[in-house]
Design a protein around this motif. Sequence first.
Motif, short mmCIF file in Angstrom:
data_model
loop_
_atom_site.label_atom_id
_atom_site.label_comp_id
_atom_site.label_asym_id
_atom_site.label_seq_id
_atom_site.Cartn_x
_atom_site.Cartn_y
_atom_site.Cartn_z
N ASN A 201 4.61 0.87 -12.07
CA ASN A 201 3.29 0.97 -11.45
C ASN A 201 2.48 1.91 -12.31
OD1 ASN A 201 4.92 -0.14 -9.42
ND2 ASN A 201 3.50 0.60 -7.85
N GLU B 132 -3.61 0.67 -8.24
CA GLU B 132 -2.46 0.63 -9.12
C GLU B 132 -2.26 -0.77 -9.66
OE1 GLU B 132 1.02 1.99 -7.06
OE2 GLU B 132 -0.02 3.79 -6.36
N GLU B 133 -1.61 -0.84 -10.80
CA GLU B 133 -1.28 -2.14 -11.38
C GLU B 133 0.23 -2.16 -11.56
OE1 GLU B 133 -3.73 -4.25 -14.76
OE2 GLU B 133 -2.34 -2.82 -15.63
N VAL B 134 0.84 -3.26 -11.15
CA VAL B 134 2.28 -3.38 -11.34
C VAL B 134 2.52 -4.26 -12.56
CG1 VAL B 134 4.48 -4.00 -10.26
CG2 VAL B 134 2.56 -3.22 -8.85
N THR C 21 3.59 -8.48 -18.45
CA THR C 21 3.14 -9.35 -17.37
C THR C 21 2.54 -8.50 -16.25
OG1 THR C 21 5.19 -10.50 -17.84
CG2 THR C 21 3.86 -11.35 -16.01
N ILE C 22 1.37 -8.89 -15.79
CA ILE C 22 0.82 -8.19 -14.63
C ILE C 22 1.40 -8.84 -13.39
CG2 ILE C 22 -1.27 -7.58 -13.36
CD1 ILE C 22 -2.78 -7.84 -16.03
N VAL C 23 2.15 -8.08 -12.65
CA VAL C 23 2.81 -8.61 -11.46
C VAL C 23 1.84 -8.57 -10.28
CG1 VAL C 23 4.76 -8.32 -9.88
CG2 VAL C 23 5.01 -7.73 -12.30
N GLU C 24 1.09 -7.51 -10.21
CA GLU C 24 0.28 -7.31 -9.01
C GLU C 24 -0.75 -6.23 -9.29
OE1 GLU C 24 2.70 -5.86 -5.84
OE2 GLU C 24 1.11 -6.02 -4.35
N THR C 25 -1.90 -6.35 -8.64
CA THR C 25 -2.87 -5.26 -8.69
C THR C 25 -3.08 -4.78 -7.27
OG1 THR C 25 -3.91 -6.32 -10.57
CG2 THR C 25 -5.15 -4.58 -9.49
N ILE C 26 -2.84 -3.51 -7.08
CA ILE C 26 -2.95 -2.96 -5.73
C ILE C 26 -4.22 -2.14 -5.65
CG2 ILE C 26 -1.81 -1.55 -3.97
CD1 ILE C 26 0.78 -1.86 -5.79
N LYS C 27 -5.12 -2.56 -4.77
CA LYS C 27 -6.33 -1.77 -4.59
C LYS C 27 -6.04 -0.73 -3.53
CE LYS C 27 -10.15 -4.55 -6.14
NZ LYS C 27 -9.69 -4.50 -7.50
N THR C 28 -6.29 0.52 -3.88
CA THR C 28 -6.04 1.56 -2.88
C THR C 28 -7.37 2.07 -2.38
OG1 THR C 28 -5.03 2.46 -4.86
CG2 THR C 28 -4.05 3.07 -2.77
#
Lengths: 265, 332, 646
Positions: free
Chosen positions: A160, A167-169, B193-200
């Motif tokens: 992360n 955040e970006e995973v 690889t971008i797995v996920e983008t989490i907006k907080t």
Amino acid sequence: MNSIVCLKQVPDTEAQIRVKPDGSDVLLQDVKFIINPYDEYGVEEALKLKEKFGQSTVTIVCLGPERCIESIRTALAMGADKAVHLDDPALDGGDAFTTARALAEQIKGMEYDIIFCGKQAIDDDAAQVGVALAEYLNIPHANLVIKVEVSADKKKVTVNRQIVGGEEVLELPLPCVLTAQKGLNEPRYASLPGIMKAKKKEVKPVKAADLKLDAARIGAAGAKSKVLKCYSPPPRTAAQIVAGESPEEKAAKLAKLLREEAKAI
Amino acid sequence: MGKGMWVFAELAETAVRKVTFEILSNVRPIADKKGEEVCAVFVGKTIPEAAADQCAAYGAHKVYIIEHDALASYTSDGYAKALADFINKQQPSIVLFGATVVGKDLSAKVAAKVNAGLATDCTAINLDDSGNFNVRRPMYAGKVYADIGFPNAPIIMASIRPNVLIPTPPDASKKAAVEKVTPEIAAGDIRVTIVETIKTAAAKVDLTEAEIIISGGRGMKEAANFKMLEEMADVIGATVGASRAAVDAGWKTVSDQVGQTGKVVSPNLYIACGISGSIQHYAGMGTSKVIVAINKDPEAPIFTKCDYGIVDDLFKIVPVMTQELKKLKAEG
Amino acid sequence: MLTTLDPLWVLIALTIFTVGMYRRYRLWMRGQKEERIEGIGQRLMDFFVYAIGHRRILKELYPGLMHLFIFCACAIPILVIAAVQVTFSTPHLFGNFFSLFLDSVGSLGLLGLCLAAYRRYILKPDRLSDTRAEDAIALVWVFAIILLGFCVEGLRLSITGETGVWAPAGYVFSALFSGARPETQVGIHKVLWRIHLFLVIGLIACTPYTKFLHVITSAINICLRKYGPPGVLRQIKDFETAETFGVSRLDELTRTQLFHLDACTRCGRCQDNCPAHLTEKPLSPKKLIQDLKAHMDEKGRVPGENGQQTEKALIGDVIEHDTIWSCTMCLNCHSQCPVFITTVDKTIEMRRNLVLMESNFPVEVQAVFKNMENNSNPWGIGRHLRGDWAKELGVKTATEGASADILLYAGCAGAFDDRYKKVSTAVVKILQKAGINFTILGAEEGCCGDSARRIGNEYLYDSLVQYNLGIFRQYGVKKILTICPHCYNALKNEYPQYGTTFEVVHHTEFFLELIKQGKISLNGSGAKMNVCYHDSCFLGRYNELYDQPRKLLTSIRGVSLVEMDRTLDRSFCCGAGGGRMWMEEHLGKRINEARTEQALEKKPDAIATACPYCLTMFEDGLKSKNVYDTVKAMDIAEYILNAMKE
């Protein structure tokens, strides 16, 4: 799971940094030096991986003058296994890219699955070495990492990283470079037996000549950016107490100051 | 040395980041002096039509648009390859970036690829008397400022701190030549690889990572009053913290505590509301870049440690400030 | 009346006694060797003053007298019997007054036992909450011995027809048997006398196995006590060579420390005065000692079937982490223990083990350690700023070449804490007005290391000491004036472990001396003010500075002192000692609030302290009690300066 942690020694966050009278550089006399805090997160994360996977070696690679040995020992006391110290005046006075180049030359010949760097060093605040190191080693990197999960087969890592607004995973193949951001972990406090053991651990000295790099590409000669002149900022002035007839007026004034003068919002 | 002063134009979703305009309008006079062109360079999958015109309005002579399906999201590998290849081809003299998360990452990687000299987080750009391009940047967390020169650099790069350079008023009548570029990006080039983008939501950002923190202390009087701070936090993207007294009183939880025995934070802006500022609290936030205190007690130690202070009832100040900040935000 | 078999019974009893004592001895000897032989004469004195003389036991009247009565009723007849054995004479020769004396001793003994039973089973004070069957048996046993003694005496009076004037209690008992025929009386006399005898022989036999053991161990323990300033911690000298640090196993304690465990009679005076226990934290000094004792017993057990002894870990299983971290090292338990059992010496060794070996301590402490390492103060403020507090005061620093008789040691709080800077400033102004030639170290001063040491980080403490010693040596320091009692105690009592010889004074001592010498005169407005003085543990119990601060305050016109119930050597800690200043207080009620309440009960106009930690704790307490605006807390130096101004 062999890790390499690139470590820089920097003046303590609270240290007084004075400028030489001629402005050519900063004065670092009587300054307490510490491990760059972001690098320390890297050390901790490498140790955590070692604890998780066992059968691992954590190697510290440090470029800097003789005094750095103290910080190297601190990292060894935390639990790193051995260290390489690139200590040669010829390597001094460079920029982030000559440093990264020297580190890359050293690391090329080593066995590693993952490399940790700090997201930046708190002295020059350049935030370049980790990225450049990955580029020179031709491996991917992830910046500003706050969580690390290495897959069981030790083939890839999921991280992360901090981005604007969240955040970006990311998933990266190993080996790769990760630069540590605050929040990744809480570095451990070295135990006394750890400190004593660290005194006996191997610290391999490396000279510029050992790296087989063109003299024009290392140290001051290879630097493509140079400090021309240093300044001390004006001393922190006394608090500006925002005056006004009414609370409304004070609040409005403060909001404006924060926006326009402090540029904090 | 090549020709052309480039500015990496960064998008936030579909809008061009303000820092891009700040750089464009400040590099223009330098380019004019050197007789070089100012070029804005976009990298992405599809760049909005209006973006090029906006850049022109702030001084860009030319706008390069590097578009590729693989560049939909930012990756160091993809963007750096696209940009570095194009730099190698065009040989600009200077490439400037905003010192944002993307800008810092990309500039370091591209500089390594093209052998540039790079200065991070600059607060000023100028030409010296002999016509050399210099930058000024803080070091040692702002305890020292340094002028940086690039005597040996074939290409000069710098990332510029947002909100520092003052943009000139845009001139919508100006137009720029737009050139689309198609980069070569092979399958293996992007290794990440971008797995996920989490907006907080700002409120969820951990205190230790927050850029802005609004903290409440004993002066908040009761838990319900923290809502007031949360409202202000929503407006400016801040995280709400608390002093030990407020945590002790049960108004906030221990994880919100800032101070010696709580979290040690160093945001860009720390607003202390109803906090006296004992040394135990200061030890946890003293390294904040800008400290603001709102407290009705003029003798509170916090006023000797802050940059800006208001001596007044926080219950009167905070709601008004929230409104004022809202207005300022709306102005953009 | 003795039969030929009786010596055998005595022999058997003595054998059982000896075996039992030997087993205890073996347990004690599992500990580490320790030299503690100095002052034989003093130790003998201690035996008479504290063991025979009950000096500390009598600090509390009810339990004190109760114990004294029982003690006399047991000890004196034994002495008499011993005397009889030696002189071969019968008690008659001691005269009638002696008979009366013995009679009274016995009666008081019965009274003492009744008081004890009443207290334990009816009053049930909190500190006796761990009452066991053993306690009842012991009471009944001794009661039976004395009672039977009286019966025998009564029968004797009845049989011989002697007057009861010199044995009134015995005479009362003789009435019990007066109805019986003389032959019957003789028979009963014989039977009761034998029961009496066997109870005594039995008591001897079971002493090592029961609480009666304390008769021996407590008395010896008194004679084994440590002299010198209390609370001085053991120095670790062999950082380079030692394999382990602190204590994680019972046998790493010293022999005397293990002996302590057997000297405890569970009286509970310690926990009655323990700030941690009284605010519902998982620490009672009594329980700590008793848990260690139980562990010692377990460890001493013959290995079981699998040849394994108890698997319990000393730290974690026997003594919880929270117990170890709850101690404020206020030394109240040390001061109250009638038999000089100490706990801090054990707690610190466990902390040392956790800190130095395991790096296991409350999370918030790590920053404190790092701050002390890098900037020589617990807050981590840049060390170059340490001299800034005195910049406007016209004080010369040693660095600037100033030489003076006295070095004023500001301490971290005096140098960095805005609140306490007002106190260090007041001290400077008083010294200047008194014309004292003094200097400060400015930015060269370092942290004294007290907190680091008491949290258990002896390694860090050592490095802080080494730094300070270097500076002191460089400037030839001979006399140090401290503001903070923690610095005071460290420099005065603990630095000598490194061979220092400089003199150390606290500002309260020093100012009182200045008043006596007429160098400062106090006026004060004369306005009536009730000031409640709170004894800092590190001034009071650690250094016995009780009078000086009080005399200073009362030399201000209009000031009268109000004392809290817990005062002087029973003073209740503010909660910040033993490094607790730097830890969160997650468990129980806050100690500082409890102490503030104790002060507020006395309705003072103001509170006086002489310690930066106490001041912080009180100010926080006054704030949370919402009386901060009406009741001010100030350091004595501030009171003095104010009184000099007017």
